[in-house]
Design a protein around this motif. Structure first.
Motif, PDB file in Angstrom:
ATOM      1  N   TYR A 564      16.970 -47.458   0.436  1.00 49.51           N
ATOM      2  CA  TYR A 564      18.354 -47.312  -0.026  1.00 49.51           C
ATOM      3  C   TYR A 564      18.547 -47.871  -1.437  1.00 49.51           C
ATOM      4  O   TYR A 564      19.104 -47.189  -2.307  1.00 49.51           O
ATOM      5  N   ILE A 565      18.090 -49.097  -1.664  1.00 53.06           N
ATOM      6  CA  ILE A 565      18.350 -49.719  -2.969  1.00 53.06           C
ATOM      7  C   ILE A 565      17.486 -49.131  -4.075  1.00 53.06           C
ATOM      8  O   ILE A 565      17.787 -49.326  -5.270  1.00 53.06           O
ATOM      9  N   PHE A 599      12.784 -56.993   1.751  1.00 57.04           N
ATOM     10  CA  PHE A 599      12.813 -55.578   2.106  1.00 57.04           C
ATOM     11  C   PHE A 599      11.391 -55.039   2.020  1.00 57.04           C
ATOM     12  O   PHE A 599      10.498 -55.682   1.485  1.00 57.04           O
ATOM     13  N   ARG A 600      11.209 -53.851   2.587  1.00 60.11           N
ATOM     14  CA  ARG A 600       9.884 -53.253   2.555  1.00 60.11           C
ATOM     15  C   ARG A 600       9.784 -52.315   1.370  1.00 60.11           C
ATOM     16  O   ARG A 600      10.650 -51.455   1.158  1.00 60.11           O
ATOM     17  N   LEU A 601       8.722 -52.460   0.614  1.00 64.13           N
ATOM     18  CA  LEU A 601       8.517 -51.645  -0.577  1.00 64.13           C
ATOM     19  C   LEU A 601       8.351 -50.188  -0.171  1.00 64.13           C
ATOM     20  O   LEU A 601       7.559 -49.875   0.726  1.00 64.13           O
ATOM     21  N   PRO A 602       9.090 -49.267  -0.803  1.00 64.84           N
ATOM     22  CA  PRO A 602       8.960 -47.847  -0.437  1.00 64.84           C
ATOM     23  C   PRO A 602       7.550 -47.332  -0.714  1.00 64.84           C
ATOM     24  O   PRO A 602       6.778 -47.946  -1.451  1.00 64.84           O
ATOM     25  N   GLY A 603       7.245 -46.183  -0.133  1.00 63.78           N
ATOM     26  CA  GLY A 603       5.909 -45.617  -0.303  1.00 63.78           C
ATOM     27  C   GLY A 603       5.785 -44.685  -1.488  1.00 63.78           C
ATOM     28  O   GLY A 603       4.672 -44.375  -1.919  1.00 63.78           O
ATOM     29  N   GLU A 604       6.899 -44.218  -2.040  1.00 58.89           N
ATOM     30  CA  GLU A 604       6.851 -43.259  -3.142  1.00 58.89           C
ATOM     31  C   GLU A 604       6.768 -43.982  -4.475  1.00 58.89           C
ATOM     32  O   GLU A 604       7.458 -44.978  -4.710  1.00 58.89           O
ATOM     33  N   GLN A 609       8.394 -47.753  -8.907  1.00 61.49           N
ATOM     34  CA  GLN A 609       8.559 -47.954 -10.349  1.00 61.49           C
ATOM     35  C   GLN A 609       9.961 -48.447 -10.680  1.00 61.49           C
ATOM     36  O   GLN A 609      10.136 -49.345 -11.525  1.00 61.49           O
ATOM     37  N   ARG A 610      10.955 -47.903  -9.999  1.00 63.05           N
ATOM     38  CA  ARG A 610      12.332 -48.305 -10.273  1.00 63.05           C
ATOM     39  C   ARG A 610      12.547 -49.778  -9.887  1.00 63.05           C
ATOM     40  O   ARG A 610      13.193 -50.532 -10.627  1.00 63.05           O
ATOM     41  N   ILE A 611      11.996 -50.189  -8.766  1.00 63.03           N
ATOM     42  CA  ILE A 611      12.146 -51.577  -8.326  1.00 63.03           C
ATOM     43  C   ILE A 611      11.410 -52.520  -9.272  1.00 63.03           C
ATOM     44  O   ILE A 611      11.948 -53.568  -9.667  1.00 63.03           O
ATOM     45  N   VAL A 612      10.190 -52.159  -9.667  1.00 62.62           N
ATOM     46  CA  VAL A 612       9.400 -53.021 -10.555  1.00 62.62           C
ATOM     47  C   VAL A 612      10.078 -53.142 -11.918  1.00 62.62           C
ATOM     48  O   VAL A 612      10.077 -54.224 -12.536  1.00 62.62           O
TER      49      VAL A 612
END
Length: 946
Positions: A564-565, A599-604, A609-612
């Motif tokens: 979500y985030i 939270f769990r890091l997405p797989g895509e 990249q957006r989170i990092v």
């Protein structure tokens, strides 16, 4: 010896002789390496008699010094080898002497170091496999006795220290670090670290040198030695401080360390021994242990951590002792173990609650046992794996506590016994309700526990456990009802307890949050909208309001939260979420670890990249770390850390693991054209290699329990202490939340049981449930009880009976009409018993019955059915009168005793039975005699006035 003899000749009373001087020649014999085992044994016997004959007592001169010298002598004894039996006799006498020294009044004069040495010697004897089974068991029994004495002293120390709780801690703070028991385990033996050089000398070696004092340890191979430092009476210290908190804490620490399931130097035999000793310690001083921070910290962290892993063992000896210690621990110290208790009970519930449908039996209406939960509320559905977690076999997952798993029948029975022993504590279920069910972030342990007991009280639970489990659970369930019934007449006590109205509001909020979290996990936008409509999220348009809730609750799926985030349309949510973290003063890997635990890091890749990217910006904004140029350097370093974490801990990677050189090479020139400091990168590499960054919802590796336990300890401080609820002010709300599975279980057991004792207890349970529901105004519960009993009694039949089968018989000068209902009712013993209980429930509770009236139908006269009106309240008294009058008419036909005339029952003579009804009525009478016997053994409490 001659000098002591001359001095003794001049004394009128040997008791006034200097105690160290009196013991000196015997200690010389014990410490001499040239004496044989029988001679050493005689010296120990002589000293034992000194105590037994009261020649040495608490009033003896210089007793503290003598006790210190004696403790040092027997824990460092040396003697020449003989045969193994004679050697073990010496060791056995040493055990008994140590036990006597501690148990007598003079034992309190022993110092902390002396007590630690004696305990170390006892542990050595317990754990040396080279010793005989008899000696090791004797050593264990002596250790239990000595530990009981030592921990009982803790209570007296509290009185001596004064009323202030921290007084004892402060008075012993200086000695806490100086007193150490440091046994190192080698194979199956516990020896001191200094013993490694002499390990091969003897098959019965129990050497524990004191204070690092070394002496010539050369003895013949095969000699039996217990080494003792050379200490003379003259140069020994004169002041001996009585043992206190330091030695008690050190003993508990050593015993807890023996429980470590991951220490391969400790075998299961040693763990069982340690568990038995620890159990005694908490039995005698559990509440006192919880009061002292130095002891309570051991119990909260290391003891519970090891204990809750040992209960997952397949070894029945380990399991039984672990459950016993856990039960004692929670019974005595649960006030300081709020989250630890939740973890333990949640595991038991997950293991024991069956996931199978209740089997349908002929003659039992399924509507009677509606309300039994099919699964506990705490069970979460498994989240799909992203591939970065470490998969492990199912058995290892069970040991790590990631799921209840399948346990053997004997193990299930042992766990059920542990649960039932806790439920038998009068206030235990109330405490579960107040401390967990009414708190937003805690599980509904009270409801889950009642659901567990209800489901396992069904007879079919014996198929996956043992035949003892259903009666154990039924007994615990009825005990729960009994405790509430016993508190009905208590005066309510509100002082010192949480506000009942506030708890009700918290529980209502909790239900809303659970519902909203469920919606969020299915559709985040819908979930946020629902929570905002209920006032949980103040402003859904404010990202900070949204993220505060998402980060603060434990009920949101970490996978859904990560997805979500990280969406492009939710960048403002992502930025607000990272604003909640403080990365100042932390390395990049430490900050990243803290972030990814939420939270769990997405797989895509685009989402990662957006989170990092946002993480790099926030990290540079909140932290100025020397050696890092800018946010681009943090961005590349963060990616490198994620790759390193996967490389080091994913078992699917079969190639060579990345070493530090390769890790550093990948980061050359990325720090604004420069390299990162090698020391900085080395710290990051070591941290990731030794401790995987564990992603939430993917706890599937060897560090899983460590991660979960770390989280638990962090939450312990904010969770506060558990509230002990010795009051009845919460009983109404608790019973309102739990009565459905209780009544359903009583119905099923009533219909399926064949034992009169079970009928008696179930009837009492129905009566008590009705009393509780009436007392607290729970009309729905009363209606359900009336409905259930009406169904069982067969009086609630909606179909008209065939009156063609009615038969008229002559009784003296009058005729009696025997109807089909009378004969059928007379043959059904359970229906008769249910009718009696139904009358008792209805009588006096007319105001509380609402919908229950419409379930009752009765025969007011032959050939006519009287049904009560739906408006039970407007015709309540007339309906009750007609119900009892009409049903008693049936009872008179069958000579069934009414509620108030059980003792007036008389069997009707067979001469009154005529014609073709004789066989049918005779069958009814046989059934009714059984009913009468059961009714007479069922002791119902007097009906309370409401």
């Amino acid at each position: 010896m001659s000098r002591e003899g001359e001095e003794a000749d001049d004394l009128a009373d040997i008791r006034s002789f200097d105690t160290p001087a009196l013991l000196h020649p015997f200690l010389q014999v014990i410490r001499s390496s040239s004496t044989s085992a029988p001679i050493t044994s005689l010296a120990i016997i002589a000293i034992t008699k000194f105590f037994a004959y009261n020649l040495i007592s608490k009033d003896s001169p210089r007793l503290p010094l003598a006790m210190q010298l004696l403790a040092s002598a027997i824990t460092h004894c040396r003697f020449e080898a003989s045969d193994s039996s004679a050697d073990e006799i010496v060791l056995l006498r040493i055990l008994k002497l140590m036990e006597g020294m501690l148990s007598r009044p003079g034992g309190e004069t022993l110092g902390d170091e002396s007590v630690c040495e004696m305990m170390e010697t006892g542990l050595s004897m317990c754990c040396q496999i080279r010793l005989s089974e008899l000696l090791r068991r004797s050593a264990e029994m002596s250790m239990v006795t000595m530990c009981q004495v030592i921990f009982e002293r803790l209570k007296r120390l509290e009185v001596e220290a004064g009323e202030e709780l921290g007084a004892l801690e402060r008075s012993t703070k200086e000695d806490m670090e100086t007193v150490k028991m440091d046994p190192s385990v080698k194979g199956n033996n516990i020896t001191s670290p200094q013993d490694s050089a002499t390990e091969a000398r003897s098959s019965s070696s129990l050497e524990v040198p004191s204070d690092g004092i070394n002496e010539d340890l050369a003895t013949p191979v095969g000699g039996s030695t217990i080494d003792l430092p050379k200490t003379s009476v003259e140069n020994s210290p004169q002041e001996v401080k009585p043992y206190s908190l330091p030695s008690i804490r050190e003993l508990l620490r050593v015993l807890v360390d023996l429980l470590n399931p991951h220490d391969r130097q400790h075998n299961d035999t040693m763990r069982v021994m340690a568990l038995r000793i620890i159990d005694v310690a908490f039995e005698v001083a559990g509440p006192s242990i919880a009061k002292h921070p130095t002891l309570a910290s051991l119990a909260k962290d290391h003891l519970c951590r090891h204990l809750f892993q040992l209960v997952r063992s397949d070894n029945m000896a380990i399991l039984n002792e672990s459950l016993r210690v856990a039960g004692t621990l929670l019974a005595t110290c649960r006030g300081a173990l709020k989250l630890q208790q939740e973890l333990f009970i949640s595991y038991l519930v997950a293991c024991l609650h069956p996931r199978v449908e209740i089997p349908q039996e002929t003659g039992i209406d399924p509507t009677l046992y509606e309300g039994i939960p099919q699964a506990p509320k705490l069970v979460k559905s498994a989240a799909p794996s992203s591939g970065r977690s470490t998969p492990v076999p199912i058995k290892d997952r069970q040991k790590l506590g990631m799921e209840g798993g399948s346990r053997k029948p004997d193990a299930r029975e042992a766990m059920v016994e542990s649960v039932c022993s806790l439920v038998r504590i009068p206030s235990f279920m109330v405490e579960l309700y107040v401390n967990y069910d009414c708190e937003v972030d805690r599980g509904d342990l009270c409801e889950d526990m009642i659901g567990l007991l209800s489901r396992n009280a069904f007879p079919d639970s014996a198929t996956w456990s043992t035949t003892n489990v259903p009666p154990l659970c039924l007994d615990a369930l009825l005990g729960y009802v009994q405790f509430i019934a016993d508190r009905l007449d208590m005066e309510p006590r509100h002082a010192g307890f949480p506000d009942r109205q506030r708890l009700k509001e918290q529980r209502s909020r909790k239900k809303v949050i659970i519902q909203g979290a469920t919606k969020f996990n299915e559709n985040p936008k819908a979930g946020i909208a629902f929570l905002a409509s209920k006032g949980v999220i103040e402003n859904p348009d404010d990202p900070h309001c949204v993220t505060r809730f998402l980060k603060g609750t434990t009920r949101i799926s970490k996978k859904v939260l990560g997805d979500y985030i990280s969406k492009k349309s939710n960048e403002h949510i992502l930025e607000a979420f990272l604003d909640l973290f403080d990365f100042s003063g932390k390395r990049v890997d430490e900050a990243l670890r803290e972030l990814l635990e939420s939270f769990r890091l997405p797989g895509e890749s685009p989402l990662i990249q957006r989170i990092v990217t946002v993480f790099s910006e926030k990290y540079c904004a909140n932290s100025t770390i020397e050696g890092i140029a800018d946010k681009d350097a943090v961005y590349i370093l963060t990616y490198a850390i994620i790759m390193l974490n996967t490389d080091q801990h994913n078992p699917n990677i079969k190639t060579k693991r990345m070493d530090f050189a390769a890790f550093a090479k990948n980061l050359r020139g990325v720090n604004n054209g420069k390299d990162f400091a090698p020391e900085y990168l080395q710290e990051i590499y070591d941290s990731i290699k030794n401790h995987e960054i564990i992603l939430p919802d993917e706890h599937e590796n060897k560090h899983a329990f460590d991660y979960a336990w770390k989280e638990l300890l962090l939450k312990t401080e904010s969770a506060g202490d558990l509230v002990i609820c010795d009051t009845n002010i919460f009983d109404a709300d608790m019973f309102a939340a739990t009565w459905k599975p209780v009544v359903a279980t009583l119905c099923y057991v009533f219909l399926s049981a064949t034992d009169d004792a079970v009928f008696s207890r179930v009837v009492t349970g129905f009566d008590q449930c009705a009393s509780i529901a009436a007392k607290y105004g729970l009309t729905e519960a009363v209606d359900r009880i009336v409905f259930s009993l009406s169904k069982i009694s067969t009086l609630a039949s909606e179909t008209l009976l065939n009156t063609a089968l009615n038969t008229e018989i002559q009784v003296k000068d009058s005729s009696v009409m025997v109807s089909e209902l009378a004969v059928r009712f007379g043959r059904d013993f359970k229906a008769q018993l249910a009718t009696v209980v139904l009358f008792r429930v209805v009588a006096g509770n007319e105001d509380m019955i609402r919908d229950g009236w419409k379930h009752v139908s009765m025969r007011s006269s032959p050939g006519k059915i009287l049904k009560l009106t739906d408006d039970g309240r407007s015709s309540v008294y007339g309906s009750t009168y007609l119900l009892i009058r009409s049903s008693l008419h049936i009872f008179r036909q069958l000579k069934v005793p009414s509620i108030s005339h059980l003792s007036l029952y008389k069997t009707p003579p067979r001469s009154l039975i005529a014609g073709n009804v004789q066989t049918r009525v005779a069958s009814s009478l046989r059934s009714h005699r059984t009913c009468r016997a059961t009714l007479r053994t069922t002791h119902l409490s007097p009906r309370r006035k409401n």
